[in-house]
Design a protein around this motif. Structure first.
Motif, short mmCIF file in Angstrom:
data_model
loop_
_atom_site.label_atom_id
_atom_site.label_comp_id
_atom_site.label_asym_id
_atom_site.label_seq_id
_atom_site.Cartn_x
_atom_site.Cartn_y
_atom_site.Cartn_z
N GLY A 8 0.82 -1.22 0.00
CA GLY A 8 0.00 0.00 0.00
C GLY A 8 0.85 1.25 0.00
N TYR A 9 0.20 2.35 -0.33
CA TYR A 9 0.92 3.62 -0.32
C TYR A 9 0.05 4.70 0.30
CZ TYR A 9 -1.58 3.82 -4.78
OH TYR A 9 -2.55 3.76 -5.76
N LYS A 10 0.67 5.79 0.63
CA LYS A 10 -0.02 6.86 1.33
C LYS A 10 -1.14 7.43 0.45
CE LYS A 10 1.12 10.96 4.00
NZ LYS A 10 2.06 12.05 4.18
N LYS A 11 -2.28 7.63 1.06
CA LYS A 11 -3.40 8.20 0.30
C LYS A 11 -3.27 9.71 0.25
CE LYS A 11 -5.34 4.10 0.09
NZ LYS A 11 -4.78 3.30 -0.98
N ASP A 12 -4.03 10.29 -0.65
CA ASP A 12 -4.12 11.75 -0.79
C ASP A 12 -2.75 12.42 -0.99
OD1 ASP A 12 -6.86 11.47 -0.30
OD2 ASP A 12 -6.50 11.53 1.87
N LEU A 13 -1.93 11.77 -1.80
CA LEU A 13 -0.64 12.37 -2.08
C LEU A 13 -0.84 13.53 -3.04
CD1 LEU A 13 1.41 9.11 -2.61
CD2 LEU A 13 1.80 10.77 -0.81
N LYS A 14 -0.06 14.59 -2.85
CA LYS A 14 -0.20 15.72 -3.77
C LYS A 14 0.52 15.40 -5.09
CE LYS A 14 3.69 18.25 -1.78
NZ LYS A 14 4.15 19.39 -1.03
N GLU A 15 0.03 16.02 -6.14
CA GLU A 15 0.65 15.83 -7.45
C GLU A 15 2.01 16.53 -7.45
OE1 GLU A 15 -0.43 14.09 -10.18
OE2 GLU A 15 -2.06 13.39 -8.89
N ILE A 16 2.90 16.01 -8.25
CA ILE A 16 4.20 16.67 -8.40
C ILE A 16 3.98 17.88 -9.31
CG2 ILE A 16 6.56 16.42 -9.32
CD1 ILE A 16 6.42 13.48 -8.44
#
Lengths: 215, 150
Positions: free
Chosen positions: A164-172
């Motif tokens: 899994g990965y962190k949710k709600d990551l900001k776009e680069i």
């Protein structure tokens, strides 16, 4: 341990002049939360990031850390062999093993089914380190900084992480050209120099050893 | 132009010093005449690895080129498109075309990757290197039989 936590802790152990390259969009987005000038994100070219890292390492004295998943490592084992035989003292392959192709929906990889991936990487010629316990066992960051600071490549560092990965990551929000221009400027900044650990006995051969990495 | 002259021009006049490639029988004269005095050559395990190596070299401030067979170029087009074109990373690709392969040339045109068939080596090398450096895109110099003196 969560992958983004490992990335955060690992990046805090790096020195100002170290280069960190991230393979894949999810990994890059997680790393972008802790962005630094020396970060380079390879967003959508699976399997080429490790070769890019090696190409940089062969042409600079700065330390180069390539962060990739276990799936990426398996797909490009040839590139890992290339990095190991290069004898570059400044290339460090950090494999964040979550036992899955995260970007492709989490399908399992065969990474942990290989009888001895440690043996494979070691026999390629890497100095092999398993840092899973250090990052999950809460080894103090200060100690980890010392450990990572004294590494000599070519080294492969394995860290087992949660799926899994962190949710709600900001776009680069940097364009790819901006990402490129930034890393060129960073590598070219000679004032930053290198943090490559040089054992006292090999000081006289510092330059020779680095150039000797070339085939 | 001889193969040795080709390297001297590319390395000393155009300042390309870092090369990677995958062996190709037809490129043997070029491999045989490489000189470690003014160039570094890395034998890569695969074409995309060679492409990554020279792209890394460019990021570190050194002009670089890849050597490969023209047929194999087809397999690397995805990487060229997704990395070199999108990130504006100019690398010179030197490829030997033994079969006058129109399919690959059409694919190059579709991806808007400039290519030049070498006839007058100096003029064509200057043209393709100028173009890729100015436009920050990869480009292909296509070698065919007879272009390099025996």
């Amino acid at each position: 341990m969560k992958r983004f936590k490992v990335i955060k802790d690992f990046l805090s152990c790096l020195k100002e002049n170290d280069i960190a390259i991230f393979a894949g969009e999810d990994l890059s987005k997680e790393a972008y939360e802790y962005d630094r000038e020396g970060n380079f994100y390879v967003l959508d070219s699976p399997g080429v990031a490790s070769s890019i890292a090696l190409g940089i390492a062969m042409n600079t004295k700065k330390r180069v850390f390539i962060f990739s998943g276990d799936g990426e490592c398996l797909m490009e084992l040839g590139a890992y062999a290339q990095a190991a035989v290069s004898r570059c003292k400044n290339i460090f392959c950090v494999i964040l093993d979550n036992d899955s192709y995260q970007a492709a929906g989490g399908s399992p990889t065969i990474f942990r089914s290989v009888t001895s991936m440690t043996g494979v990487l070691f026999n390629f010629g890497f100095l092999f380190q398993n840092y899973t316990k250090h990052f999950t066992g809460r080894t103090p960051i200060k100690i980890m900084t010392q450990k990572i600071g004294s590494l000599v490549g070519p080294a492969a560092i394995l860290i087992e992480v949660d799926k899994g990965y962190k949710k709600d990551l900001k776009e680069i929000d940097l364009s790819k050209k901006e990402i490129k221009d930034r890393i060129i400027k960073f590598i070219g900044n000679e004032e930053l120099g290198t943090s490559l650990f040089v054992p006292p006995y090999s000081l006289d051969h510092f330059d020779v050893n680095l150039d000797g990495g070339m085939v | 132009m001889t193969a040795k002259g080709f390297w001297e021009y590319l390395c000393e006049k155009l300042n390309y010093r870092f090369f990677a490639g995958v062996p190709c029988k037809e490129l043997k004269p070029l491999y045989d005449s490489m000189s470690t005095k003014f160039m570094h050559y890395i034998p890569a395990v695969k074409e995309n690895v060679a492409l990554g190596l020279v792209s890394g070299s460019f990021l570190a401030g050194h002009k670089a080129a890849v050597l490969m067979n023209f047929d194999r170029l087809y397999n690397t087009l995805d990487w060229i498109k997704s990395f070199n074109i999108r990130y504006h990373i100019p690398v010179l690709i030197i490829a030997y075309d033994s079969e006058n392969d129109e399919k690959i040339r059409k694919a190059l045109a579709a991806y808007k990757i400039p290519s030049r068939i070498a006839k007058n080596m100096i003029t064509d090398l200057k043209y393709i290197t100028n173009k890729i450096e100015k436009e920050e895109i990869p480009g292909v110099l296509i070698l065919r039989k007879g272009v390099l003196d025996e």
